[in-house]
Every structure is written in C-alpha cells, then in structure tokens.
Design an enzyme around this catalytic site. Structure first.
Site: not given
Length: 330
Positions: A79, A176, A209
């Site tokens: 990721r 991210k 989220e």
C-alpha cells in the site's frame, strides 16, 4: 529582547536537554538522511525544508509488532508503494531493502510490542511547492511503544458520532498521504465532543471512515458489511479481518461478508457495529449519536472476529518475525 545565535555544540546540548512525555515512547529511528539508526529521541529529526514538513508531501504507514512479529508487513509495504506511485514519489530504496531496515530497526529497539511509523518523503531541497526542488526522496522509520486499549473498551464498546469535517475527495482518500489535516480535525472534534470517534459522511449520505480507522457492521440478516472503497482508505486490518470472517460464515455466525454503501440508518438498525484499525484490532461500537447499538455491549461477531485477528497476529500466515533476521544494514 535579545536573541541568541547558537553554535552547533550549543544546539546539540539544548536538543539533549529538551524532553516531553511522549518522547519516552520513541524507541529507535532510522533515517536515510542520517544514514543510520538513532536511539536518543531528542535527535530524531527531519530537515525543516523536507517537503514532508512544509507541504505534507509524502506517504506513510503504521505497522504493528506483536510478540516480536510484524503483522501484515507485505500488505502495508504494497500500500505504501501504491500511495507513493499515485503521487509520483519514487521510493528511496527497494521494498526488500525497506523490509530489512524495518526489521533491523525494530530489533535495535529491543521490544516485543510496538507500532512502526514509516514515512516516505519527497525530501529536502527548498520551501516552494515545486517537487523537483527536492534533492531525493527519504525514508524515516520510528519505532514507538504500543499500549493496547483496556479490555473494558472491548467489552463495553465505544461512543461514535457523525463528523462535520467534509470527507476527502475519492482520489485523495485512497492515498495514505502525510497531508492529514481532515483526519486531525476529525480527531479534534471527537475529543471536543467527549466521544471516541467520529465518522465521515459523503454528499450522498454514505458513511466513509474515521480519522484513522474503518467502520463495519453486522446487519439484521447477519451480513458483515464494510463501506465501498470508493471514498475511503483500503484498511489493511479491515481487509484481513474480512478474510478471517469467512470462518464465521462457515460456522453459521454470519450469513455473508459483503461490501455495500452504508448509511446512518444502517448503523442505527445494525445488530453490531465495529471500528477496525491497526492499533484497535476489532473494537465494538455500542453508541452512535447517543443511540444504543445492539445490546450496548460487545456482540458475538466482534468477540469472535477479535479472537481470530489476535490469533492471526500470533501464528498466522501474515506475520514476519523480527528477532530471527540475519540481514543487517549495509
């Protein structure tokens, strides 16, 4: 008022004098800029003109070490590489080299349980927005203490509310990135409201989220549901939990495991609601906007899923031992 002009020796002395409570949890840091590992928290620094500092121009991951084993390392590194590629940020080394440094730095820290804070920055080189001013990308890894939540939280659950912070745009939500201002504001509002977490809601009314965690639920038909990944980060712990949840389908505890657009109505009507994240594992939500969820206690799915996840951290296929490495830094 006089202003001191400090010599290098005076600066070093002052840095070593500075201390605050959080530093006690900083155990070791690797820096490509320094070319090695630092153990004194006062010296764990990055250049002030690194784009990471003044533009949030970088990507990061948080990995957990449990009983001397790194959980989901490959998933986190994949990721990280994906996030870097999406902002055209070249990794300063290969994934394999990064992996070896992570294990060595964790080994140097000497702990069995930790959270690894891994950052890839655009690097130093100037204060403009021009990424080409940076001389080279950098890697910073900080090994920090891990203190799990109290068992009371897992038994009695947490309070959650609706966030007033606009969710990130879909393209940004899937990266991210170190530009985490919306996430910071979400955490601030939960602290200000004296609740544990807030959850984003997109313009269509679908749940997104938390500031650093995912929300999932079990509906009245015993389906374990997570929000569609359209406007949220693909949580590594959430995805692994949903893989493990297939065992609960086989046991008849769950009917299915699905991805679906979720609304606040779904939360209010759910049998169980859970927050899932690297440092949380599987944490039951027992109150949303003041309304009780389910029985107001940890439900059977949350209990079993937590058990499966923690067993997976100890002896599953997704752990990497720290203290059996023979490779060292070049």
């Amino acid at each position: 008022m006089s202003v001191s002009i400090l010599s290098p020796s005076e600066i070093q002395a002052k840095l070593l004098e500075k201390s605050y409570a959080a530093q006690k949890t900083y155990l070791a840091m690797y820096s490509t800029w320094l070319g090695g590992i630092v153990k004194d928290p006062s010296l764990m620094m990055v250049p002030v003109d690194d784009h990471l500092v003044h533009r949030g121009d970088g990507v990061f991951e948080a990995l957990k070490v449990v009983n001397g084993q790194v959980f989901l390392m490959q998933e986190h590194l994949e990721r990280l590489a994906s996030s870097a590629a999406q902002i055209h940020l070249q990794l300063p080394m290969s994934i394999e080299e990064m992996r070896n440094i992570i294990l060595k730095t964790t080994e140097v820290s000497g702990v069995q349980n930790a959270v690894l804070r891994l950052y890839i920055s655009r690097g130093p080189g100037g204060f403009t927005t021009n990424p080409y001013d940076s001389i080279a990308s950098q890697m910073y890894l900080v090994v920090t203490s891990y203190t799990p939540l109290s068992e009371e939280k897992y038994l009695n659950g947490v309070k959650v509310g609706r966030s007033q912070v606009p969710p990130k745009e879909p393209w940004l939500a899937k990266i991210k990135t170190c530009n985490y201002l919306p996430n910071v504001l979400m955490k601030k509002e939960s602290v200000d409201r004296k609740i544990d977490f807030t959850i984003g809601v997109d313009p269509q009314g679908f749940m997104t989220e938390g500031s650093t965690e995912n929300i999932v639920l079990v509906d009245k038909n015993k389906n374990l549901l997570r929000p569609k990944l359209r406007q949220i980060l693909k949580g590594t712990t959430m995805m692994r939990s949903f893989e493990l949840a297939q065992a609960l389908v086989a046991e008849g505890i769950l009917d299915s495991v699905q991805e679906k657009d979720l609304t606040e109505k779904d939360i209010f009507e759910a049998q169980e609601v859970m927050m899932i994240g690297t440092t949380l594992d599987v944490l039951p939500v027992t109150e949303y906007e003041g309304a009780k969820i389910g029985t107001g206690k940890q439900g059977p799915v949350a209990q079993r899923l937590l058990q499966l996840l923690r067993e997976d951290m100890k002896q599953g296929s997704k752990v990497t031992p720290v203290y059996q490495t023979e490779k060292v830094l070049a």
